[in-house]
Design a protein around this motif. Sequence first.
Motif, PDB file in Angstrom:
ATOM      1  N   GLY A   7       0.827  -1.205   0.000  1.00 48.32           N
ATOM      2  CA  GLY A   7       0.000   0.000   0.000  1.00 48.32           C
ATOM      3  C   GLY A   7       0.856   1.247   0.000  1.00 48.32           C
ATOM      4  O   GLY A   7       1.618   1.491   0.944  1.00 48.32           O
ATOM      5  N   GLY A   9       0.071   4.643   0.057  1.00 48.20           N
ATOM      6  CA  GLY A   9      -0.585   5.906   0.390  1.00 48.20           C
ATOM      7  C   GLY A   9       0.403   6.744   1.190  1.00 48.20           C
ATOM      8  O   GLY A   9       1.621   6.550   1.111  1.00 48.20           O
ATOM      9  N   TYR A  10      -0.108   7.659   1.982  1.00 49.21           N
ATOM     10  CA  TYR A  10       0.755   8.535   2.787  1.00 49.21           C
ATOM     11  C   TYR A  10       1.670   7.706   3.699  1.00 49.21           C
ATOM     12  O   TYR A  10       2.883   7.932   3.761  1.00 49.21           O
ATOM     13  CB  TYR A  10      -0.092   9.477   3.643  1.00 49.21           C
ATOM     14  N   ALA A  11       1.075   6.747   4.405  1.00 51.91           N
ATOM     15  CA  ALA A  11       1.853   5.965   5.379  1.00 51.91           C
ATOM     16  C   ALA A  11       2.899   5.101   4.668  1.00 51.91           C
ATOM     17  O   ALA A  11       4.062   5.055   5.077  1.00 51.91           O
ATOM     18  CB  ALA A  11       0.912   5.092   6.211  1.00 51.91           C
ATOM     19  N   ASN A  31       1.493  -1.721  -4.810  1.00 46.75           N
ATOM     20  CA  ASN A  31       0.322  -0.832  -4.839  1.00 46.75           C
ATOM     21  C   ASN A  31      -0.495  -1.174  -6.087  1.00 46.75           C
ATOM     22  O   ASN A  31       0.066  -1.558  -7.106  1.00 46.75           O
ATOM     23  CB  ASN A  31       0.800   0.636  -4.896  1.00 46.75           C
ATOM     24  N   ARG A  39      -5.745  11.081  -1.338  1.00 48.24           N
ATOM     25  CA  ARG A  39      -7.170  10.908  -1.003  1.00 48.24           C
ATOM     26  C   ARG A  39      -7.817  12.238  -0.651  1.00 48.24           C
ATOM     27  O   ARG A  39      -9.000  12.439  -0.908  1.00 48.24           O
ATOM     28  CB  ARG A  39      -7.321   9.928   0.158  1.00 48.24           C
ATOM     29  N   ILE A  40      -7.030  13.134  -0.070  1.00 45.58           N
ATOM     30  CA  ILE A  40      -7.636  14.403   0.342  1.00 45.58           C
ATOM     31  C   ILE A  40      -7.998  15.270  -0.865  1.00 45.58           C
ATOM     32  O   ILE A  40      -8.633  16.310  -0.707  1.00 45.58           O
ATOM     33  CB  ILE A  40      -6.721  15.182   1.309  1.00 45.58           C
ATOM     34  N   VAL A  71      -2.358  -7.101  -3.208  1.00 43.65           N
ATOM     35  CA  VAL A  71      -2.014  -8.275  -2.401  1.00 43.65           C
ATOM     36  C   VAL A  71      -3.302  -8.957  -1.957  1.00 43.65           C
ATOM     37  O   VAL A  71      -4.198  -8.307  -1.420  1.00 43.65           O
ATOM     38  CB  VAL A  71      -1.170  -7.851  -1.181  1.00 43.65           C
TER      39      VAL A  71
HETATM   40  C1  LIG Z   1     -12.185  12.671   0.628  1.00 42.57           C
HETATM   41  C2  LIG Z   1     -11.175  12.601   1.742  1.00 42.57           C
HETATM   42  C3  LIG Z   1     -10.664  13.775   2.283  1.00 42.57           C
HETATM   43  C4  LIG Z   1      -9.716  13.732   3.305  1.00 42.57           C
HETATM   44  N1  LIG Z   1      -9.216  14.905   3.814  1.00 42.57           N
HETATM   45  C5  LIG Z   1      -8.274  14.865   4.775  1.00 42.57           C
HETATM   46  C6  LIG Z   1      -7.671  16.077   5.258  1.00 42.57           C
HETATM   47  O1  LIG Z   1      -8.010  17.184   4.834  1.00 42.57           O
HETATM   48  N2  LIG Z   1      -6.712  15.973   6.230  1.00 42.57           N
HETATM   49  C7  LIG Z   1      -6.306  14.753   6.731  1.00 42.57           C
HETATM   50  O2  LIG Z   1      -5.436  14.717   7.590  1.00 42.57           O
HETATM   51  N3  LIG Z   1      -6.853  13.603   6.258  1.00 42.57           N
HETATM   52  C8  LIG Z   1      -7.812  13.624   5.320  1.00 42.57           C
HETATM   53  N4  LIG Z   1      -8.365  12.459   4.866  1.00 42.57           N
HETATM   54  C9  LIG Z   1      -7.901  11.184   5.450  1.00 42.57           C
HETATM   55  C10 LIG Z   1      -6.614  10.747   4.786  1.00 42.57           C
HETATM   56  O3  LIG Z   1      -6.779  10.726   3.378  1.00 42.57           O
HETATM   57  C11 LIG Z   1      -6.286   9.358   5.295  1.00 42.57           C
HETATM   58  O4  LIG Z   1      -6.125   9.414   6.697  1.00 42.57           O
HETATM   59  C12 LIG Z   1      -4.995   8.871   4.640  1.00 42.57           C
HETATM   60  O5  LIG Z   1      -5.178   8.711   3.239  1.00 42.57           O
HETATM   61  C13 LIG Z   1      -4.559   7.563   5.245  1.00 42.57           C
HETATM   62  O6  LIG Z   1      -3.302   7.259   4.663  1.00 42.57           O
HETATM   63  P1  LIG Z   1      -2.849   5.780   4.520  1.00 42.57           P
HETATM   64  O7  LIG Z   1      -1.478   5.789   3.898  1.00 42.57           O
HETATM   65  O8  LIG Z   1      -3.020   5.069   5.807  1.00 42.57           O
HETATM   66  O9  LIG Z   1      -3.891   5.094   3.506  1.00 42.57           O
HETATM   67  P2  LIG Z   1      -4.272   5.480   1.988  1.00 42.57           P
HETATM   68  O10 LIG Z   1      -3.922   6.858   1.657  1.00 42.57           O
HETATM   69  O11 LIG Z   1      -5.701   5.037   1.842  1.00 42.57           O
HETATM   70  O12 LIG Z   1      -3.348   4.511   1.133  1.00 42.57           O
HETATM   71  C14 LIG Z   1      -3.536   3.096   1.128  1.00 42.57           C
HETATM   72  C15 LIG Z   1      -2.939   2.545  -0.167  1.00 42.57           C
HETATM   73  O13 LIG Z   1      -2.942   1.112  -0.080  1.00 42.57           O
HETATM   74  C16 LIG Z   1      -3.465   0.583  -1.306  1.00 42.57           C
HETATM   75  N5  LIG Z   1      -4.003  -0.744  -1.041  1.00 42.57           N
HETATM   76  C17 LIG Z   1      -5.182  -1.068  -0.420  1.00 42.57           C
HETATM   77  N6  LIG Z   1      -5.320  -2.404  -0.364  1.00 42.57           N
HETATM   78  C18 LIG Z   1      -4.210  -2.939  -0.946  1.00 42.57           C
HETATM   79  C19 LIG Z   1      -3.775  -4.274  -1.198  1.00 42.57           C
HETATM   80  N7  LIG Z   1      -4.496  -5.341  -0.810  1.00 42.57           N
HETATM   81  N8  LIG Z   1      -2.591  -4.475  -1.850  1.00 42.57           N
HETATM   82  C20 LIG Z   1      -1.846  -3.393  -2.236  1.00 42.57           C
HETATM   83  N9  LIG Z   1      -2.196  -2.121  -2.008  1.00 42.57           N
HETATM   84  C21 LIG Z   1      -3.365  -1.895  -1.384  1.00 42.57           C
HETATM   85  C22 LIG Z   1      -4.507   1.605  -1.713  1.00 42.57           C
HETATM   86  O14 LIG Z   1      -4.859   1.466  -3.095  1.00 42.57           O
HETATM   87  C23 LIG Z   1      -3.750   2.904  -1.415  1.00 42.57           C
HETATM   88  O15 LIG Z   1      -2.899   3.267  -2.495  1.00 42.57           O
HETATM   89  C24 LIG Z   1      -9.306  12.474   3.831  1.00 42.57           C
HETATM   90  C25 LIG Z   1      -9.833  11.286   3.295  1.00 42.57           C
HETATM   91  C26 LIG Z   1     -10.764  11.337   2.274  1.00 42.57           C
HETATM   92  C27 LIG Z   1     -11.298  10.051   1.703  1.00 42.57           C
END
Ligand SMILES: Cc1cc2nc3c(=O)[nH]c(=O)nc-3n(C[C@H](O)[C@H](O)[C@H](O)COP(=O)(O)OP(=O)(O)OC[C@H]3O[C@@H](n4cnc5c(N)ncnc54)[C@H](O)[C@@H]3O)c2cc1C
Length: 139
Positions: A7, A9-11, A31, A39-40, A71
């Motif tokens: 994955g 994303g940000y993390a 990914n 996502r934001i 995955v």
């Molecule tokens: C519309 C919207 C607006 C937002 N606005 C804000 C804001 O203004 N400020 C703020 O702090 N937060 C905001 N958020 C929340 C923020 O986007 C999330 O907290 C953040 O994206 C979480 O980051 P992450 O890396 O954990 O997950 P994500 O960003 O969701 O990344 C996860 C990644 O893993 C991938 N993935 C998933 N399953 C699998 C798999 N089985 N195999 C391989 N890859 C996979 C996904 O496709 C994605 O690329 C918002 C969210 C949304 C939906």
Amino acid sequence: MRVIVVGAGYAGVIAANRLRRRSDARVTVINPRPDFVQRIRLHQHIADTGAATVPLADMLRPGIDVHVGTVDKIGDGALRVEGGSELEFDRLVYTVGAGVAAPAGTFGVGTWEAAVAAREALRALASGGRVTVAGAGLT
Ligand SMILES: Cc1cc2nc3c(=O)[nH]c(=O)nc-3n(C[C@H](O)[C@H](O)[C@H](O)COP(=O)(O)OP(=O)(O)OC[C@H]3O[C@@H](n4cnc5c(N)ncnc54)[C@H](O)[C@@H]3O)c2cc1C
């Protein structure tokens, strides 16, 4: 040491870049697409007012491998990517984010796939068509 980050994303991107600084870590990111989805900014993609993706290659440090896929199985020291390929690891970082399932008949904003579907539905709407937004937070 072989490290797989599931994955990007940000993390996942931050974890991969930090781990890459360690000279003993070979880092692979898995990914579903070769792009980082902000996502934001998905609501901007839906309304066609801005871009929500950046190529992962522009986000990740040199030397990090990117494997495009989803995955679907994780075992002891190995995982499977949808479609069949297996990858081995010594350490796994699981950063697939969180999601809220949109009820039937609605379009979500939380994932790239949902945002693409919502944008297409909006584009297909006849002029003067009615749109209801459920949820009045910032998005
Ligand atoms: C519309 C919207 C607006 C937002 N606005 C804000 C804001 O203004 N400020 C703020 O702090 N937060 C905001 N958020 C929340 C923020 O986007 C999330 O907290 C953040 O994206 C979480 O980051 P992450 O890396 O954990 O997950 P994500 O960003 O969701 O990344 C996860 C990644 O893993 C991938 N993935 C998933 N399953 C699998 C798999 N089985 N195999 C391989 N890859 C996979 C996904 O496709 C994605 O690329 C918002 C969210 C949304 C939906």
